[in-house]
Design a protein around this motif. Structure first.
Motif, PDB file in Angstrom:
ATOM      1  N   GLU A 106       0.823  -1.207   0.000  1.00 22.14           N
ATOM      2  CA  GLU A 106       0.000   0.000   0.000  1.00 22.14           C
ATOM      3  C   GLU A 106       0.860   1.262   0.000  1.00 22.14           C
ATOM      4  O   GLU A 106       0.495   2.267  -0.628  1.00 22.14           O
ATOM      5  CB  GLU A 106      -0.930  -0.002   1.212  1.00 22.14           C
ATOM      6  CG  GLU A 106      -2.012  -1.083   1.178  1.00 22.14           C
ATOM      7  CD  GLU A 106      -1.519  -2.459   1.596  1.00 22.14           C
ATOM      8  OE1 GLU A 106      -2.336  -3.402   1.542  1.00 22.14           O
ATOM      9  OE2 GLU A 106      -0.336  -2.602   1.981  1.00 22.14           O
ATOM     10  N   ALA A 107       2.001   1.237   0.699  1.00 21.96           N
ATOM     11  CA  ALA A 107       2.902   2.386   0.706  1.00 21.96           C
ATOM     12  C   ALA A 107       3.457   2.654  -0.684  1.00 21.96           C
ATOM     13  O   ALA A 107       3.492   3.803  -1.151  1.00 21.96           O
ATOM     14  CB  ALA A 107       4.040   2.146   1.699  1.00 21.96           C
ATOM     15  N   ARG A 109       2.101   1.712  -3.516  1.00 17.60           N
ATOM     16  CA  ARG A 109       0.994   2.131  -4.379  1.00 17.60           C
ATOM     17  C   ARG A 109       0.616   3.590  -4.139  1.00 17.60           C
ATOM     18  O   ARG A 109       0.221   4.303  -5.070  1.00 17.60           O
ATOM     19  CB  ARG A 109      -0.220   1.228  -4.172  1.00 17.60           C
ATOM     20  CG  ARG A 109      -0.103  -0.101  -4.875  1.00 17.60           C
ATOM     21  CD  ARG A 109      -1.471  -0.758  -5.060  1.00 17.60           C
ATOM     22  NE  ARG A 109      -2.076  -1.120  -3.798  1.00 17.60           N
ATOM     23  CZ  ARG A 109      -1.944  -2.315  -3.222  1.00 17.60           C
ATOM     24  NH1 ARG A 109      -1.201  -3.261  -3.801  1.00 17.60           N
ATOM     25  NH2 ARG A 109      -2.535  -2.584  -2.077  1.00 17.60           N
ATOM     26  N   ALA A 110       0.719   4.051  -2.895  1.00 14.36           N
ATOM     27  CA  ALA A 110       0.366   5.436  -2.582  1.00 14.36           C
ATOM     28  C   ALA A 110       1.246   6.412  -3.344  1.00 14.36           C
ATOM     29  O   ALA A 110       0.775   7.434  -3.851  1.00 14.36           O
ATOM     30  CB  ALA A 110       0.478   5.682  -1.077  1.00 14.36           C
ATOM     31  N   ALA A 113       0.344   6.060  -7.144  1.00 13.07           N
ATOM     32  CA  ALA A 113      -0.980   6.604  -7.439  1.00 13.07           C
ATOM     33  C   ALA A 113      -0.973   8.123  -7.497  1.00 13.07           C
ATOM     34  O   ALA A 113      -1.786   8.730  -8.197  1.00 13.07           O
ATOM     35  CB  ALA A 113      -1.983   6.128  -6.388  1.00 13.07           C
ATOM     36  N   ALA A 114      -0.037   8.755  -6.766  1.00 11.41           N
ATOM     37  CA  ALA A 114       0.079  10.211  -6.762  1.00 11.41           C
ATOM     38  C   ALA A 114       0.962  10.713  -7.896  1.00 11.41           C
ATOM     39  O   ALA A 114       1.242  11.908  -7.975  1.00 11.41           O
ATOM     40  CB  ALA A 114       0.634  10.679  -5.419  1.00 11.41           C
ATOM     41  N   PRO A 211       0.774   5.922   3.933  1.00 10.84           N
ATOM     42  CA  PRO A 211      -0.005   6.654   2.932  1.00 10.84           C
ATOM     43  C   PRO A 211      -0.568   7.990   3.423  1.00 10.84           C
ATOM     44  O   PRO A 211      -0.522   8.995   2.698  1.00 10.84           O
ATOM     45  CB  PRO A 211      -1.114   5.662   2.566  1.00 10.84           C
ATOM     46  CG  PRO A 211      -0.486   4.323   2.786  1.00 10.84           C
ATOM     47  CD  PRO A 211       0.332   4.510   4.029  1.00 10.84           C
ATOM     48  N   ASP A 212      -1.091   8.026   4.635  1.00  6.48           N
ATOM     49  CA  ASP A 212      -1.623   9.286   5.160  1.00  6.48           C
ATOM     50  C   ASP A 212      -0.521  10.318   5.329  1.00  6.48           C
ATOM     51  O   ASP A 212      -0.697  11.504   5.004  1.00  6.48           O
ATOM     52  CB  ASP A 212      -2.335   9.056   6.495  1.00  6.48           C
ATOM     53  CG  ASP A 212      -3.687   8.386   6.332  1.00  6.48           C
ATOM     54  OD1 ASP A 212      -4.204   8.360   5.196  1.00  6.48           O
ATOM     55  OD2 ASP A 212      -4.225   7.886   7.336  1.00  6.48           O
ATOM     56  N   ALA A 215       0.509  11.636   1.881  1.00  5.71           N
ATOM     57  CA  ALA A 215      -0.488  12.563   1.330  1.00  5.71           C
ATOM     58  C   ALA A 215      -0.395  13.935   1.994  1.00  5.71           C
ATOM     59  O   ALA A 215      -0.499  14.971   1.321  1.00  5.71           O
ATOM     60  CB  ALA A 215      -1.883  11.981   1.501  1.00  5.71           C
TER      61      ALA A 215
END
Length: 223
Positions: A106-107, A109-110, A113-114, A211-212, A215
């Motif tokens: 997930e890290a 992908r974050a 994705a950005a 991820p948070d 962001a």
């Protein structure tokens, strides 16, 4: 995807690329290879007749393999052969039983994705590191192996990494030497307190928190 530790050239796509590049360590940052690492080191000890302690090795992942072997008092003249043999054992003994750490995929992908790029910089032998990336389906743009501590800075600078994520004090030193944000995750042999004292800007319990943070920190920077 793999480039050796001595080859830090960057292709035009990396130089001209837009967005944020985030580097990640591998062992105990993205993956947990400890059972296989212990087994491979113990197998090497049995073959070589040397008192190699796989459990101790697996509990303290980070430093280069030749330094670990010196710590086990392996004769200096035998170390190159021992390193080669460990690397040969690795694909069958370590890769199949290695798992991703919580939040690792997930890290990565974050960042992707950005519109950012992901980079793995590891002390591990590059071809074996690439086997892990492929086996676990990680979204990684570039991988550089056989770099430890401040030597990681060369790869981070060459690839324009704005942050580097790792579990070891050596990872923090590498990030700071590259003037990148040092992000720590307390999933390896170093404590939260040790990582913070070394200069980590933030310390996570796991990459599930990444991820948070990404962001918030890079809002509007990656496209």
């Amino acid at each position: 995807m793999y480039s050796g530790g001595q080859n830090l050239s960057v292709g035009p796509a990396t130089v001209a690329g837009v967005g944020i590049t985030v580097g990640f360590d591998l062992d105990m940052t993205l993956i947990d290879p400890r059972p296989g690492m212990a087994a491979a080191m113990n197998a090497l000890g049995a073959e070589s007749g040397l008192p190699l302690d796989g459990e101790s090795f697996a509990a303290n992942l980070g430093p280069p393999l030749d330094d670990i072997l010196r710590g086990f008092e392996a004769p200096e003249e035998r170390i190159p052969g021992l390193v080669d043999r460990f690397r040969a054992l690795y694909p069958e003994m370590v890769v199949p039983i290695t798992v991703a750490l919580p939040g690792a995929a997930e890290a990565l992908r974050a960042v992707r994705a950005a519109g950012g790029r992901t980079l793995v910089v590891t002390g591990k032998y590059g071809p074996n590191a690439q086997l892990h990336v492929d086996a676990l389906g990680f979204e990684v743009d570039d991988l550089v192996g056989e770099l430890w501590s401040t030597r990681k800075a060369g790869a981070l600078l060459a690839h324009g990494a704005q942050a580097y994520v790792g579990d070891h004090l050596g990872d923090i030193r590498g990030a700071l030497a590259a003037d990148a944000i040092a992000v720590a995750v307390a999933t390896g042999p170093c404590t939260r307190e040790e990582l913070a004292a070394e200069g980590a800007a933030v310390v996570f319990e796991s990459l599930e928190e990444f991820p948070d943070w990404f962001a918030r920190t890079f809002a509007g920077s990656a496209v």
